[in-house]
Design a protein around this motif. Structure first.
Motif, PDB file in Angstrom:
ATOM      1  N   LEU C 360       0.821  -1.263   0.155  1.00 35.15           N
ATOM      2  CA  LEU C 360       0.038   0.085  -0.055  1.00 35.15           C
ATOM      3  C   LEU C 360       0.872   1.347  -0.181  1.00 35.15           C
ATOM      4  O   LEU C 360       0.771   2.161  -0.865  1.00 35.15           O
ATOM      5  N   ILE C 361       1.884   1.274   0.691  1.00 33.35           N
ATOM      6  CA  ILE C 361       2.778   2.599   1.152  1.00 33.35           C
ATOM      7  C   ILE C 361       3.591   2.712  -0.461  1.00 33.35           C
ATOM      8  O   ILE C 361       3.500   3.744  -1.010  1.00 33.35           O
ATOM      9  N   VAL C 364       1.148   3.963  -2.953  1.00 37.41           N
ATOM     10  CA  VAL C 364       0.845   5.332  -2.716  1.00 37.41           C
ATOM     11  C   VAL C 364       2.024   6.153  -3.024  1.00 37.41           C
ATOM     12  O   VAL C 364       1.692   7.667  -3.690  1.00 37.41           O
ATOM     13  N   PRO C 409       9.388   5.282   9.065  1.00 36.75           N
ATOM     14  CA  PRO C 409       8.104   5.879   9.154  1.00 36.75           C
ATOM     15  C   PRO C 409       8.107   7.451   9.094  1.00 36.75           C
ATOM     16  O   PRO C 409       7.322   8.176   8.585  1.00 36.75           O
ATOM     17  N   LEU C 410       9.358   7.968   9.444  1.00 39.25           N
ATOM     18  CA  LEU C 410       9.684   9.375   9.475  1.00 39.25           C
ATOM     19  C   LEU C 410       9.726   9.946   8.131  1.00 39.25           C
ATOM     20  O   LEU C 410       9.112  10.703   7.624  1.00 39.25           O
ATOM     21  N   LEU C 412       8.324   8.354   5.738  1.00 37.75           N
ATOM     22  CA  LEU C 412       6.934   8.179   5.242  1.00 37.75           C
ATOM     23  C   LEU C 412       6.167   9.337   5.513  1.00 37.75           C
ATOM     24  O   LEU C 412       5.591  10.073   4.641  1.00 37.75           O
ATOM     25  N   LEU C 413       6.407   9.727   6.788  1.00 31.17           N
ATOM     26  CA  LEU C 413       5.449  11.005   7.153  1.00 31.17           C
ATOM     27  C   LEU C 413       6.078  12.185   6.243  1.00 31.17           C
ATOM     28  O   LEU C 413       5.019  12.944   5.797  1.00 31.17           O
ATOM     29  N   MET C 416       4.829  12.027   2.755  1.00 26.80           N
ATOM     30  CA  MET C 416       3.424  12.343   2.516  1.00 26.80           C
ATOM     31  C   MET C 416       2.629  13.901   2.716  1.00 26.80           C
ATOM     32  O   MET C 416       2.154  14.273   1.809  1.00 26.80           O
ATOM     33  N   LEU C 417       3.685  14.410   3.717  1.00 25.50           N
ATOM     34  CA  LEU C 417       3.428  15.817   3.897  1.00 25.50           C
ATOM     35  C   LEU C 417       3.688  16.671   2.887  1.00 25.50           C
ATOM     36  O   LEU C 417       3.071  17.531   2.425  1.00 25.50           O
ATOM     37  N   PRO C 420       1.650  14.615  -1.059  1.00 28.15           N
ATOM     38  CA  PRO C 420       0.409  13.487  -0.833  1.00 28.15           C
ATOM     39  C   PRO C 420      -0.198  12.728  -2.102  1.00 28.15           C
ATOM     40  O   PRO C 420      -0.569  11.691  -1.840  1.00 28.15           O
TER      41      PRO C 420
END
Lengths: 236, 375, 459
Positions: C360-361, C364, C409-410, C412-413, C416-417, C420
């Motif tokens: 999924l990641i 996206v 995850p960082l 990732l964050l 995304m920010l 997106p």
């Protein structure tokens, strides 16, 4: 006395220039109407005024204060109330709760009750249905509810977006009668309408919007008699 | 002039053709349900005390799930986000209480501050302060997460916020896994108060060390009672907040239509933060109670309870608070009864099977509101 | 030295993304010989890189080769998910479960074959074929009675597939003794134990695994696809968890002692070579691309945009969703099978809850609805996370590699920010582009061909 002054307002949706430098004013105690075709920018204007949209440039002065950068919830407390298009009531709240939402910014229960009584007087149908869910009302009742809810914050300026949309002619007349009544009680009204004839019949002044620009302005009478307006909007 | 509804002659209903062969599907479901029921009843008749014990354990689990599920259901109701990090907030609650108790001895402060205080009172005040600390930490954490990871994405596609939720969840889990945060020493969890258990066998007796407990008796502990009380209290409190207070009304309005809610003068951002905060506080409470009850903690402790709680929230009808509660109780029962009578490893699978079946029969969950008009 | 290693990882990553771009660009050329040449070149370049040595250092170390295989399988899984989620709008978390099903299914076939037991291939092979026939037959019969509710249809399909499975097991067991002597003994290997035969069986096992995953996805998707988007997501997450639970207990709950439950399956023949990985990757690229650019694919897209409008246009919404789901799962099964045979060891933990979000990641990140993005992101993701971060943190001490999943995850964050809509948004490269169709329309002599029938209809 000048209540709302909009100067050279520019609003974009992404790359689309939706409002291209429009300016207009609303005086205290007036009914002003914005008329225009679909996509002319009428609703955009109202959404910008009430803070749901941000303008890129331009000034909005309400009661002498610049509000174009204020969030919507602050603008409500200043006494501007926006009744959005399409009767956006809360279908899973009761009629009474819907109305109480309108008074969200106010805190004195006695005063709220007073306003509620007054609103019920203007809209007797809502009193009958006060326990019913908003979603179970008919279209006309929903419009009344949305308008009534707008009044619950005791606004000095009411922005009405297409109150006649999707209603039968009889109901349209009733709604407009109530609008005039509200105005007589001292609330100025900025009315956005597609039903130009109806709007011009109750307004004092009018602006004609076309693809994001104001192309005509004047007293409602003048506008109604303007041959271009007649052929384009009044169907005469 | 208004036309009364009664004046309109009733329109004859269109005769809807019944779908063919519908009975096959129902027969399948009913057979399935009967089969499961048969297993439980036949086993239950053989050993009723075991069944009663299982039901009691299921209740305990269900009440914990209910505490987590509330946060899921409220957040989903208002921002339509599956907040995958919520289970990890629950985990942080458990960890906070561990640190507070094992490292700092927070639960002992009343007896240190007021030496004259009675033992019982000291434990009660101490334990409550541990719980409150966990709730506060969880609340702050959730508000931070919301501000940093979700708020900037409010206008982005929904999937973006979901991915960051997963990211936050990963972060908390793997951060917890780092050696300086978590080591195997944690596994025995140190409770702020002692477990007292009772058994029911011709009256309620306290279980004491050295005295044999009758083998055929139902036991329960003070933790069970605390969890039950906390869960029910929270439920009532939340109902009150949502139904009777202004912020509750603002929550309901915002969950339906944010722009219109803003036109009412509601600060939607603040309402959302409040929703996250209150959900996290309850998750924190749940985390402490869960850790006390099951007496071991790990950084991935939140995943499965979090998922179960989310399933419970969906099962009950997402957005509905009583739904989350009922769904959680069903999940608890399903899990324990499956583990007891059908197959231990399949207990996680059963939750989802029940969910799928319920959603097929009622697409918005047990207490779910119909999806409203599409106007 | 270590720094150069790190840099090299980045260079390899960039080179591979460029390689993908080249491959897609070449495939997008019109003349057939150019397509063929591209395929040969693309295969050859990597194969040479595998063999090439500069001094004593291999250009593509065994580690890098592992990464490349992983990236290929990931690309297959991601493309499948992109079809389901990016193009059909069904938020599925089950992809990882189908990946696991494919991996274990293929691994079991080859493992048994390697141990002189043909039942795996026979049972799965017969089962897949019979199952397919049974599903189609039931589908045909159900179409006679219009409007059968999903639950009833599901019951019929379930009965059909269980029956097909039973027949397959019986048939497989009956046929197996006839083949067993052909394996010979360990001293005198029979014709079936030869290396060439192993390759054939591997190829078959991958296809069987894909079909098996597809059939499971059909059965699961039929009822579950009727749920709303987020509910569907949760149900599919549940599916992934059920698969993981079953794999964890494959030796107790399921009758497969060789899978060894939670301890992990060992001894899977490492049969995946670059040629296999490339062939299957290419096949998946072509399948998915041609699916999406077909009229069925456009129906799939319209379902994502607006189900009600699609229904009004006469599109079979449920069927379209199911088809996309099945094709996506088929591809995931293929990916799993290829994965199993390069890693040689399968553990249920690989198919757990947390790694299940990876496809999924990736999808996206690559950009929802961009196939090129999904492929590029798979390569980038594998090389970044497994290659770059691992060796970077490996520098910093022994405990540091665990930080990998804290930094991940960082990242990732942050991504995304900042972006997106994903790295590529909906941009496509070369072969994946849709413009051929539009060009054809523009090239039509008398006005836009697409609007002509509509005008006729309106008149």
């Amino acid at each position: 006395m000048l209540q709302l002054q909009v100067e050279n307002l520019n609003v974009y949706y992404g790359a689309i220039h939706a409002l291209q430098g429009i300016s207009f004013t609303v005086d205290e105690g007036e009914i002003v109407t914005l008329i225009g075709a679909n996509g002319a920018g009428k609703s955009t204007t109202l959404r910008t005024l009430s803070g749901l949209l941000r303008s890129r440039t331009g000034a909005i002065t309400f009661k002498g204060e610049e509000i174009s950068t204020r969030p919507a919830e602050k603008i409500v407390t200043m006494g501007m109330s926006h009744v959005p298009e399409g009767r956006k009531m809360f279908p899973f709240l009761s009629v009474r709760e819907n109305l109480m939402m309108g008074a969200y910014t106010r805190s004195d229960p006695a005063e709220i009750q007073q306003t509620l009584d007054r609103v019920y007087k203007s809209f007797p149908r809502l009193r009958e249905r006060s326990g019913q869910y908003g979603g179970t009302l008919s279209g006309g009742e929903q419009q009344m509810l949305a308008t009534a809810r707008g009044l619950m914050s005791k606004p000095s300026l009411l922005l009405l977006d297409e109150p006649s949309m999707g209603l039968s002619p009889i109901l349209v007349e009733e709604i407009f009668r109530i609008i005039v009544e509200i105005n007589k009680q001292g609330t100025s009204i900025l009315l956005v309408e597609q039903n130009a004839q109806m709007a011009l019949s109750i307004a004092q002044r009018a602006y004609v919007l076309e693809t994001g620009r104001i192309v005509l302005s004047g007293s409602a009478k003048e506008i109604a008699e303007n041959p271009q307006v007649k052929s384009a909007y009044l169907g005469v | 002039m208004p036309v009364s509804r009664d004046a309109i002659p009733s329109i004859p209903r269109l005769s809807v053709r019944r779908p063919p062969l519908a009975w096959v599907g129902w027969a399948f479901l009913i057979l399935l349900a009967l089969g499961v029921l048969w297993i439980i009843v036949s086993q239950g008749v053989k050993n009723p005390t075991l069944l009663a014990q299982n039901v009691l354990d299921g209740l305990k689990l269900g009440f914990v799930y209910a505490l987590i599920a509330l946060g899921y259901t409220m957040v989903y109701g208002i921002v339509k986000l599956i907040n995958f990090a919520h289970g990890d907030v629950f985990m942080v609650g458990a960890f906070t209480s561990y640190f507070a108790v094992a490292r700092f001895g927070l639960h002992k402060w009343p007896s240190l501050a007021f030496p004259g205080i009675g033992d019982g009172l000291s434990i009660v005040i101490g334990s409550i302060s541990v719980i409150i600390l966990s709730m506060v930490v969880c609340t702050l954490l959730a508000i931070t997460i919301e501000r940093v990871a979700y708020k900037p994405l409010r206008d982005a596609p929904r999937i973006a916020a979901l991915i960051t939720a997963i990211g936050v969840s990963f972060f908390l889990e793997y951060f917890g896994n780092l050696q300086f945060v978590y080591t195997a020493r944690f596994i025995p969890y140190k409770s702020p108060f002692d477990t007292v258990a009772w058994y029911i066998s011709g009256g309620i007796h306290r279980i004491t060390a050295g005295v044999e407990t009758p083998s055929n008796s139902v036991t329960f502990s003070n933790i069970f009672l605390i969890i039950m009380a906390a869960s029910i209290l929270v439920q009532i409190l939340l109902q009150f907040i949502v139904r009777r207070t202004k912020i509750g009304m603002a929550m309901r309005a915002s969950s339906f239509d944010k722009p219109t809610a803003r036109l009412m003068g509601i600060n939607v951002d603040r309402v959302i933060s409040f929703t996250f905060a209150i959900g996290a506080a309850f998750a924190g409470l749940g985390g402490v109670l869960y850790a006390i009850s099951y007496a071991s903690i790990t950084p991935i402790l939140g995943i499965i309870p979090g998922l179960k709680a989310f399933v419970a929230a969906v099962l009950g009808g997402i957005g509905s608070i009583p739904g989350a509660f009922v769904g959680a109780l069903i999940m608890g029962q399903a899990e324990v009864l499956t583990a007891g009578y059908i197959s231990t490893p399949m207990r996680d699978a059963v939750a989802f099977t029940i969910l799928i079946i319920v959603l097929l029969v009622k697409p918005t969950g047990i207490f779910g509101e119909p999806s409203g008009e599409k106007a | 030295m270590e720094i150069t290693n790190l840099l090299l990882t980045v260079v390899k990553m960039v080179a591979l993304v460029a390689w993908i771009y080249g491959l897609l660009w070449g495939l997008g050329r019109k003349p057939l010989w150019q397509k063929a040449l591209t395929i040969l070149l693309a295969f050859g370049i990597v194969q040479t890189a595998f063999l090439l040595k500069i001094g004593d250092n291999q250009v593509f170390t065994a580690f890098d080769q592992g990464l490349l295989f992983q990236a290929c399988t990931m690309a297959m899984v991601a493309m499948g998910l992109n079809l389901i989620y990016g193009f059909n709008g069904q938020f599925s978390l089950a992809q990882w479960g189908f990946y696991g099903i494919g991996a274990y299914c293929a691994a079991d076939i080859t493992w048994r074959w390697n141990n002189g037991d043909p039942t795996g291939l026979l049972v799965v092979g017969i089962g897949v074929i019979l199952g397919g026939i049974a599903l189609m037959g039931v589908g045909r019969l159900l179409r006679l009675k219009r409007g059968v509710p999903v639950l009833s249809a599901f019951t019929f399909y379930l009965i059909a597939i269980v029956a097909a499975g039973l027949v397959a097991v019986l048939a497989g067991r009956a046929l197996a003794p006839a083949l067993t002597p052909l394996f010979g003994t360990s001293d005198v290997p029979g014709p079936l134990a030869s290396a060439a035969m192993q390759q054939v069986v591997f190829g078959l096992s991958v296809i069987c695994a894909g079909c098996f995953a597809a059939e499971v996805s059909f059965l699961f998707g039929l009822p579950v696809l009727t749920l709303g988007s987020d509910y569907f997501g949760i149900a599919t997450l549940g599916f992934a968890i059920v698969v993981k639970t079953l794999l964890d207990n494959s030796d107790t709950l399921l009758p497969f002692p060789e899978m060894k439950g939670g301890r992990g399956m060992i001894g899977i023949p490492k049969l995946t070579t670059w040629i296999w990985a490339f062939v299957f990757l290419l096949a998946v690229i072509i399948i998915i691309r041609n699916f999406i650019r077909s009229s069925t694919g456009r129906a799939t897209l319209s379902v994502r945009e607006d189900e009600i409008a699609a229904k009004a246009m006469g599109i079979n919404v449920a069927g379209s969703k199911l088809l996309a789901f099945v094709v996506g799962s088929f591809v995931a099964g293929l990916g799993g099978a290829v994965y199993a045979h390069y890693i040689g060891f399968l553990s249920p933990a690989t198919f757990g809850f947390l790694p299940g979000f990876n496809p999924l990641i990736i999808v996206v990140f690559g950009g929802l609805g961009s196939m090129s993005g999904a492929i590029a992101a798979s390569f980038g993701w594998v090389f970044f996370l497994e290659g770059f971060l691992r060796s970077l943190l490996g520098q910093l001490g022994t405990e540091a590699p665990t930080w990998r999943f804290v930094l991940y995850p960082l990242t990732l964050l942050l991504l995304m920010l900042l972006r997106p809509q994903g790295l590529l948004g909906t941009v496509e490269w070369g072969f994946m582009k849709a413009d051929n169709f539009i060009k054809r329309l523009k090239g039509a002599p008398a006005g836009p061909a697409g609007s002509a029938p509509a005008e006729k209809g309106g008149a």
